[in-house]
Design a protein around this motif. Structure first.
Motif, mmCIF file in Angstrom:
data_model
loop_
_atom_site.group_PDB
_atom_site.id
_atom_site.type_symbol
_atom_site.label_atom_id
_atom_site.label_comp_id
_atom_site.label_asym_id
_atom_site.label_seq_id
_atom_site.Cartn_x
_atom_site.Cartn_y
_atom_site.Cartn_z
ATOM 1 N N UNK A 1 0.838 -1.206 0.000
ATOM 2 C CA UNK A 1 0.000 0.000 0.000
ATOM 3 C C UNK A 1 0.874 1.259 0.000
ATOM 4 N N UNK A 2 1.961 1.234 0.738
ATOM 5 C CA UNK A 2 2.834 2.402 0.800
ATOM 6 C C UNK A 2 3.544 2.629 -0.537
ATOM 7 N N UNK A 3 3.979 1.545 -1.169
ATOM 8 C CA UNK A 3 4.647 1.658 -2.470
ATOM 9 C C UNK A 3 3.694 2.242 -3.509
ATOM 10 N N UNK A 4 2.415 1.888 -3.399
ATOM 11 C CA UNK A 4 1.410 2.371 -4.356
ATOM 12 C C UNK A 4 0.776 3.688 -3.923
ATOM 13 N N UNK A 5 1.310 4.274 -2.810
ATOM 14 C CA UNK A 5 0.807 5.550 -2.287
ATOM 15 C C UNK A 5 -0.656 5.479 -1.853
ATOM 16 N N UNK A 6 -1.076 4.306 -1.384
ATOM 17 C CA UNK A 6 -2.418 4.157 -0.828
ATOM 18 C C UNK A 6 -2.381 4.485 0.666
ATOM 19 N N UNK A 7 -3.513 4.819 1.236
ATOM 20 C CA UNK A 7 -3.574 5.171 2.661
ATOM 21 C C UNK A 7 -3.323 3.933 3.531
ATOM 22 N N UNK A 8 -2.698 4.185 4.683
ATOM 23 C CA UNK A 8 -2.410 3.126 5.655
ATOM 24 C C UNK A 8 -2.929 3.571 7.010
ATOM 25 N N UNK A 9 -3.787 2.775 7.606
ATOM 26 C CA UNK A 9 -4.344 3.121 8.914
ATOM 27 C C UNK A 9 -3.288 2.948 9.987
ATOM 28 N N UNK A 10 -3.236 3.892 10.935
ATOM 29 C CA UNK A 10 -2.261 3.828 12.024
ATOM 30 C C UNK A 10 -2.961 3.921 13.376
ATOM 31 N N UNK A 11 -2.193 3.628 14.429
ATOM 32 C CA UNK A 11 -2.745 3.705 15.782
ATOM 33 C C UNK A 11 -3.155 5.130 16.129
ATOM 34 N N UNK A 12 -2.500 6.110 15.501
ATOM 35 C CA UNK A 12 -2.776 7.502 15.827
ATOM 36 C C UNK A 12 -4.156 7.945 15.342
ATOM 37 N N UNK A 13 -4.707 7.281 14.322
ATOM 38 C CA UNK A 13 -6.067 7.619 13.895
ATOM 39 C C UNK A 13 -7.014 6.455 14.141
ATOM 40 N N UNK A 14 -6.605 5.558 15.030
ATOM 41 C CA UNK A 14 -7.434 4.411 15.415
ATOM 42 C C UNK A 14 -7.466 4.349 16.940
ATOM 43 N N UNK A 15 -8.617 4.542 17.572
ATOM 44 C CA UNK A 15 -8.685 4.556 19.034
ATOM 45 C C UNK A 15 -8.148 3.266 19.655
ATOM 46 N N UNK A 16 -7.540 3.405 20.824
ATOM 47 C CA UNK A 16 -7.032 2.245 21.545
ATOM 48 C C UNK A 16 -8.189 1.304 21.880
ATOM 49 N N UNK A 17 -8.006 0.027 21.597
ATOM 50 C CA UNK A 17 -9.036 -0.979 21.861
ATOM 51 C C UNK A 17 -8.743 -1.636 23.208
ATOM 52 N N UNK A 18 -9.648 -1.461 24.154
ATOM 53 C CA UNK A 18 -9.434 -2.009 25.488
ATOM 54 C C UNK A 18 -9.793 -3.488 25.529
ATOM 55 N N UNK A 19 -8.894 -4.263 26.104
ATOM 56 C CA UNK A 19 -9.089 -5.699 26.304
ATOM 57 C C UNK A 19 -8.820 -6.009 27.772
ATOM 58 N N UNK A 20 -9.696 -6.754 28.387
ATOM 59 C CA UNK A 20 -9.518 -7.048 29.803
ATOM 60 C C UNK A 20 -8.345 -8.011 30.010
ATOM 61 N N UNK A 21 -7.373 -7.652 30.850
ATOM 62 C CA UNK A 21 -6.287 -8.582 31.166
ATOM 63 C C UNK A 21 -6.792 -9.667 32.113
ATOM 64 N N UNK A 22 -6.047 -10.758 32.255
ATOM 65 C CA UNK A 22 -6.509 -11.882 33.099
ATOM 66 C C UNK A 22 -6.868 -11.484 34.522
#
Length: 282
Positions: A50-71
């Protein structure tokens, strides 16, 4: 315990990858570097294409942190281990995930750990974000030492109790560190996790959680502060804070920013355990 491969990148890592590709480095070498860092192979190849073809790449900075319960979140408010009285959960926060625990260590264990540490202290260091090497910085003014895993009976007993408490094997945790803060000493706001391009997959990958144990009562100061939450925790001998800031998607929770305020009266002793996303050693 199954450890999922990372399938999202940060803006910082995206920029590094783009600069590396622009400098003429072969795409397959960038992919190899990502896989060694713990990224999913299919995701790594797709991202590079995607980067070579100049397509958009989703990153953590525009994706909210997903909360997962630890053990540990599933263990209720009174947690039992095989060698100790029940450990009480006296406060919990969901986002970020934080537990305040009482009576993790006995008073005698705290005193013994301090006594073992006194002759081994040296100036505390941090990981340099550019080089990945340890260095001293003005913002961290404590002294510290670390104990090899299972170094002696006391350390082995504490290691086993922690593993039972958080439900991560000893092999997933770094060696136990003990820190000492004298009058006026502090640790300014920081994250415990590594910058994404400094994560070493061969050494357990990213840090995902911290267990901070208070070894003495402090007369004044020395609080653990989470500035983005407005939360301040005063040291209490034998008590601990557990906070979890890494998920199976490779994201890290920036709400986990924290600091240790200057000691105003007396001194402060703490023990720290950092948990990694996979085994550090066999």
């Amino acid at each position: 315990m199954i450890v999922e491969k990372i399938s999202i990148i940060s803006n910082e890592l995206k920029e590094w990858m783009q600069n590396t590709l622009n400098s003429g480095v072969a795409p397959e070498l960038v992919v190899d570097a990502m896989i060694k860092k713990g990224f999913d192979p299919r995701f790594s190849y797709t991202t590079i294409f995607r980067m070579i073809r100049n397509h958009s790449v989703q990153t953590t900075d525009n994706c909210p942190y997903v909360y997962e319960l630890p053990p540990i979140a599933r263990k209720g408010s009174l947690i039992h281990t095989s060698d100790h009285v029940p450990i009480k959960v006296i406060m919990s926060i969901e986002k970020p995930f934080i537990l305040l625990l009482d009576n993790l260590l006995s008073e005698q264990e705290c005193d013994e750990l301090i006594a073992l540490s006194k002759d081994r202290l040296r100036r505390s260091k941090v990981i340099d974000s550019e080089t990945g090497k340890e260095k001293t910085v003005p913002g961290r003014t404590s002294e510290g030492t670390e104990f090899m895993v299972l170094e002696n009976r006391l350390i082995a007993r504490i290691e086993k109790r922690i593993a039972e408490l958080i439900d991560y094997p000893v092999e997933y945790s770094e060696s136990l560190q003990v820190l000492h803060y004298n009058h006026g000493e502090e640790y300014k706001p920081h994250f415990d996790f590594f910058q994404e391009n400094k994560v070493d997959a061969s050494k357990g990958g990213q840090r995902i959680a911290t267990l901070l144990i208070y070894l003495n009562d402090v007369e004044a100061g020395g609080e653990t502060v989470f500035p983005k939450l407005g939360l301040s925790v005063s040291p209490k001998k034998g008590a601990a804070i557990y906070f979890h800031y890494g998920n199976s998607k490779g994201q890290t929770d920036r709400l986990s920013l924290h600091s240790s305020t200057p000691v105003v009266m007396g001194d402060k002793w703490v023990a720290t355990k950092w948990i990694r996303q996979k085994k550090i050693y066999e």
